[in-house]
Motif scaffolding. Structure first.
Motif, PDB file in Angstrom:
ATOM      1  N   LEU A 141       0.821  -1.224   0.000  1.00  0.00           N
ATOM      2  CA  LEU A 141       0.000   0.000   0.000  1.00  0.00           C
ATOM      3  C   LEU A 141       0.853   1.271   0.000  1.00  0.00           C
ATOM      4  CD1 LEU A 141      -3.067  -0.738   2.263  1.00  0.00           C
ATOM      5  CD2 LEU A 141      -2.551  -1.379  -0.074  1.00  0.00           C
ATOM      6  N   ASP A 143       2.224   3.240  -2.059  1.00  0.00           N
ATOM      7  CA  ASP A 143       1.972   4.376  -2.933  1.00  0.00           C
ATOM      8  C   ASP A 143       0.670   5.101  -2.635  1.00  0.00           C
ATOM      9  OD1 ASP A 143       4.284   3.682  -4.185  1.00  0.00           O
ATOM     10  OD2 ASP A 143       3.317   2.598  -5.813  1.00  0.00           O
ATOM     11  N   LEU A 144      -0.114   4.581  -1.720  1.00  0.00           N
ATOM     12  CA  LEU A 144      -1.405   5.210  -1.438  1.00  0.00           C
ATOM     13  C   LEU A 144      -1.303   6.112  -0.208  1.00  0.00           C
ATOM     14  CD1 LEU A 144      -2.416   3.330  -3.559  1.00  0.00           C
ATOM     15  CD2 LEU A 144      -4.203   2.530  -2.016  1.00  0.00           C
ATOM     16  N   GLU A 148      -6.400   7.788   0.608  1.00  0.00           N
ATOM     17  CA  GLU A 148      -6.674   6.804  -0.436  1.00  0.00           C
ATOM     18  C   GLU A 148      -6.843   5.408   0.153  1.00  0.00           C
ATOM     19  OE1 GLU A 148      -4.476   8.679  -4.362  1.00  0.00           O
ATOM     20  OE2 GLU A 148      -3.260   7.720  -2.808  1.00  0.00           O
ATOM     21  N   ARG A 149      -6.088   5.119   1.189  1.00  0.00           N
ATOM     22  CA  ARG A 149      -6.236   3.807   1.827  1.00  0.00           C
ATOM     23  C   ARG A 149      -7.631   3.640   2.406  1.00  0.00           C
ATOM     24  NH1 ARG A 149      -0.324   2.749   4.667  1.00  0.00           N
ATOM     25  NH2 ARG A 149       0.849   3.581   2.907  1.00  0.00           N
ATOM     26  N   GLN A 151     -10.281   5.296   1.507  1.00  0.00           N
ATOM     27  CA  GLN A 151     -11.196   5.271   0.367  1.00  0.00           C
ATOM     28  C   GLN A 151     -11.287   3.864  -0.239  1.00  0.00           C
ATOM     29  OE1 GLN A 151      -9.822   7.711  -2.935  1.00  0.00           O
ATOM     30  NE2 GLN A 151     -11.592   9.059  -2.581  1.00  0.00           N
ATOM     31  N   LEU A 152     -10.144   3.281  -0.449  1.00  0.00           N
ATOM     32  CA  LEU A 152     -10.100   1.938  -1.013  1.00  0.00           C
ATOM     33  C   LEU A 152     -10.780   0.938  -0.082  1.00  0.00           C
ATOM     34  CD1 LEU A 152      -9.225  -0.125  -3.072  1.00  0.00           C
ATOM     35  CD2 LEU A 152      -6.923  -0.105  -2.094  1.00  0.00           C
ATOM     36  N   GLY A 153     -10.479   1.050   1.196  1.00  0.00           N
ATOM     37  CA  GLY A 153     -11.125   0.160   2.161  1.00  0.00           C
ATOM     38  C   GLY A 153     -12.631   0.288   2.115  1.00  0.00           C
ATOM     39  N   ASP A 154     -13.099   1.534   2.001  1.00  0.00           N
ATOM     40  CA  ASP A 154     -14.549   1.757   1.982  1.00  0.00           C
ATOM     41  C   ASP A 154     -15.190   1.167   0.734  1.00  0.00           C
ATOM     42  OD1 ASP A 154     -14.451   2.968   4.377  1.00  0.00           O
ATOM     43  OD2 ASP A 154     -14.556   5.027   3.616  1.00  0.00           O
ATOM     44  N   LEU A 155     -14.564   1.405  -0.400  1.00  0.00           N
ATOM     45  CA  LEU A 155     -15.134   0.880  -1.644  1.00  0.00           C
ATOM     46  C   LEU A 155     -15.205  -0.641  -1.597  1.00  0.00           C
ATOM     47  CD1 LEU A 155     -13.330   3.249  -4.193  1.00  0.00           C
ATOM     48  CD2 LEU A 155     -15.796   3.128  -3.762  1.00  0.00           C
ATOM     49  N   LEU A 156     -14.150  -1.251  -1.130  1.00  0.00           N
ATOM     50  CA  LEU A 156     -14.133  -2.716  -1.062  1.00  0.00           C
ATOM     51  C   LEU A 156     -15.184  -3.228  -0.085  1.00  0.00           C
ATOM     52  CD1 LEU A 156     -10.279  -3.411  -1.114  1.00  0.00           C
ATOM     53  CD2 LEU A 156     -11.936  -3.816  -2.953  1.00  0.00           C
ATOM     54  N   THR A 157     -15.323  -2.524   1.033  1.00  0.00           N
ATOM     55  CA  THR A 157     -16.315  -2.932   2.016  1.00  0.00           C
ATOM     56  C   THR A 157     -17.719  -2.888   1.426  1.00  0.00           C
ATOM     57  OG1 THR A 157     -14.909  -2.033   3.741  1.00  0.00           O
ATOM     58  CG2 THR A 157     -17.201  -2.484   4.319  1.00  0.00           C
ATOM     59  N   ARG A 158     -17.950  -1.905   0.575  1.00  0.00           N
ATOM     60  CA  ARG A 158     -19.284  -1.812  -0.023  1.00  0.00           C
ATOM     61  C   ARG A 158     -19.534  -2.973  -0.971  1.00  0.00           C
ATOM     62  NH1 ARG A 158     -19.334   4.092  -2.159  1.00  0.00           N
ATOM     63  NH2 ARG A 158     -21.243   3.431  -3.221  1.00  0.00           N
ATOM     64  N   LEU A 159     -18.525  -3.386  -1.697  1.00  0.00           N
ATOM     65  CA  LEU A 159     -18.698  -4.578  -2.529  1.00  0.00           C
ATOM     66  C   LEU A 159     -18.974  -5.792  -1.647  1.00  0.00           C
ATOM     67  CD1 LEU A 159     -15.995  -4.465  -5.324  1.00  0.00           C
ATOM     68  CD2 LEU A 159     -18.219  -3.365  -5.182  1.00  0.00           C
ATOM     69  N   LEU A 160     -18.217  -5.868  -0.593  1.00  0.00           N
ATOM     70  CA  LEU A 160     -18.322  -7.023   0.292  1.00  0.00           C
ATOM     71  C   LEU A 160     -19.726  -7.144   0.874  1.00  0.00           C
ATOM     72  CD1 LEU A 160     -16.344  -9.160   1.097  1.00  0.00           C
ATOM     73  CD2 LEU A 160     -15.711  -7.811   3.094  1.00  0.00           C
TER      74      LEU A 160
ATOM     75  N   VAL B  29      -8.128  -3.098   3.983  1.00  0.00           N
ATOM     76  CA  VAL B  29      -7.961  -3.278   2.540  1.00  0.00           C
ATOM     77  C   VAL B  29      -7.595  -4.728   2.221  1.00  0.00           C
ATOM     78  CG1 VAL B  29      -6.506  -2.715   0.572  1.00  0.00           C
ATOM     79  CG2 VAL B  29      -7.346  -0.888   2.059  1.00  0.00           C
ATOM     80  N   LEU B  36     -13.331 -10.816  -0.628  1.00  0.00           N
ATOM     81  CA  LEU B  36     -14.017 -10.639  -1.905  1.00  0.00           C
ATOM     82  C   LEU B  36     -13.607 -11.701  -2.901  1.00  0.00           C
ATOM     83  CD1 LEU B  36     -14.125  -6.827  -2.603  1.00  0.00           C
ATOM     84  CD2 LEU B  36     -16.014  -8.436  -2.777  1.00  0.00           C
ATOM     85  N   LEU B 155      -7.292   2.610  -8.095  1.00  0.00           N
ATOM     86  CA  LEU B 155      -6.580   2.308  -6.846  1.00  0.00           C
ATOM     87  C   LEU B 155      -6.020   0.891  -6.885  1.00  0.00           C
ATOM     88  CD1 LEU B 155      -9.055   3.985  -4.320  1.00  0.00           C
ATOM     89  CD2 LEU B 155      -6.678   4.656  -4.747  1.00  0.00           C
ATOM     90  N   ARG B 158      -3.011   0.577  -9.065  1.00  0.00           N
ATOM     91  CA  ARG B 158      -1.777   1.101  -8.465  1.00  0.00           C
ATOM     92  C   ARG B 158      -1.161   0.090  -7.508  1.00  0.00           C
ATOM     93  NH1 ARG B 158      -3.636   6.685  -6.306  1.00  0.00           N
ATOM     94  NH2 ARG B 158      -1.572   6.713  -5.323  1.00  0.00           N
ATOM     95  N   LEU B 159      -1.989  -0.640  -6.794  1.00  0.00           N
ATOM     96  CA  LEU B 159      -1.442  -1.714  -5.956  1.00  0.00           C
ATOM     97  C   LEU B 159      -0.786  -2.776  -6.829  1.00  0.00           C
ATOM     98  CD1 LEU B 159      -4.057  -2.472  -3.173  1.00  0.00           C
ATOM     99  CD2 LEU B 159      -2.286  -0.727  -3.305  1.00  0.00           C
TER     100      LEU B 159
END
Lengths: 178, 178
Positions: A141, A143-144, A148-149, A151-160, B29, B36, B155, B158-159
DNA sequence: TGTGTACTCTTCAACATTGAAATTTAGCTT
DNA sequence: AAGCTAAATTTCAATGTTGAAGAGTACACA
């Protein structure tokens, strides 16, 4: 006939040539996810090997720690969480017993059941793995930014959420696992 | 001793109790990713089953389509891309030959080598799977706006960059796969 | 109390993957 | 051109997972 894997964008471009209706934005997410998970597992696998632990044992260790005190679970429950058959669990636990990572005893409340417990050795092993894994994860992680970390966690959680609480009602095509 | 898997946040809370230095944002993350991927694979697995295809065969099919015309690859190359041993490839290809999904012939340029080619049946099978998979994938991303999908894709990409072009130089701990 | 049903874990045979040895070919070096 | 080294695939024995059958236990209901 190239020797190395095409880049993600190349892959998606070819997929679209094969199947025009594919949404490249969706494909990018899904395939990046799956590529990342493969790479992560390779990396974990190497670290586990240096600690004389197989990924089969590691999976079980994680589930036991994940439930918290007193670190106990039924074999069938572990099997369901990991998507394995009960038969496979029996064998995994045999091996882990021999390594002193877990204990196996009959459940006093229901003598058909068995209780798998984590030993101190097992918990210590989990910690050793996590100490190394966290170094790798931090590097991943790198580069984030902090934002952004999150944000990424939130987006993934929503998919989950879509997929973990899926009721297979109403013709739902989403998966239920438990 | 609960029967069902703890939520992601519960899991991370327990991990932090066990190992204080863990960064919850990073863990979120990484663990969301891995959850997922497991769910996605279960979903794909079910769809494959309805098409009489195993996930082993599906993986190989994907690699062959992914290289594009003329859909040819060496067994060793497929094995490396999938993280399998060459021995496993031999057997997978045996099975896929029997199902008419691929062809196997000697490479004229190097007679030790073998060329695996995709048949029309194989390409058609890939398309059938993708048609169903794309329905599931669309459902998975349902809650994300167009912008968010792109954001998530970026995102993740980038990972991926960190881990796909990893030179194991300079004491690098990151993985190389090929 | 007795019977049936459902559930949990284990055992067993079949199949898939692994790691190592064997086989065959290519390419380099002398 | 001969021999050596490296590389690709296959074969083989050992291990892990699966699906099905088996054994034991709890619970519900008559």
């Amino acid at each position: 006939m190239s020797e190395q894997q095409p880049s993600l964008d190349e892959q998606i471009a070819i997929y679209q040539r094969e199947y025009r209706d594919l949404d490249p934005r969706v494909e990018k997410v899904v395939n990046a996810l799956s590529r990342l998970d493969r790479r992560m597992n390779v990396a974990y696998g190497r670290q586990l090997a240096t600690l004389d632990l197989g990924s089969a044992e590691w999976e079980v260790l994680k589930e036991l720690v994940m439930v918290g005190e007193p670190y106990q679970l039924w074999p069938g429950s572990i099997a369901r969480r990991l998507g394995l058959t009960p038969a496979a669990m029996t064998h995994r636990i045999d091996r882990m017993l021999a390594q002193g990572l877990v204990t196996r005893e009959r459940d006093p409340d229901n003598r058909v059941r068995v209780i798998i417990g984590l030993t101190d050795t097992g918990r210590e092993k989990w910690l050793q793995v996590m100490r190394r894994a966290s170094v790798f994860e931090e590097e991943l992680l790198q580069d984030l930014s902090g934002d952004e970390r999150v944000q990424l966690g939130d987006l993934l959680t929503r998919l989950l959420r879509r997929v973990e609480h899926a009721q297979p009602d109403a013709g739902g095509r989403l998966t239920d696992l438990d």
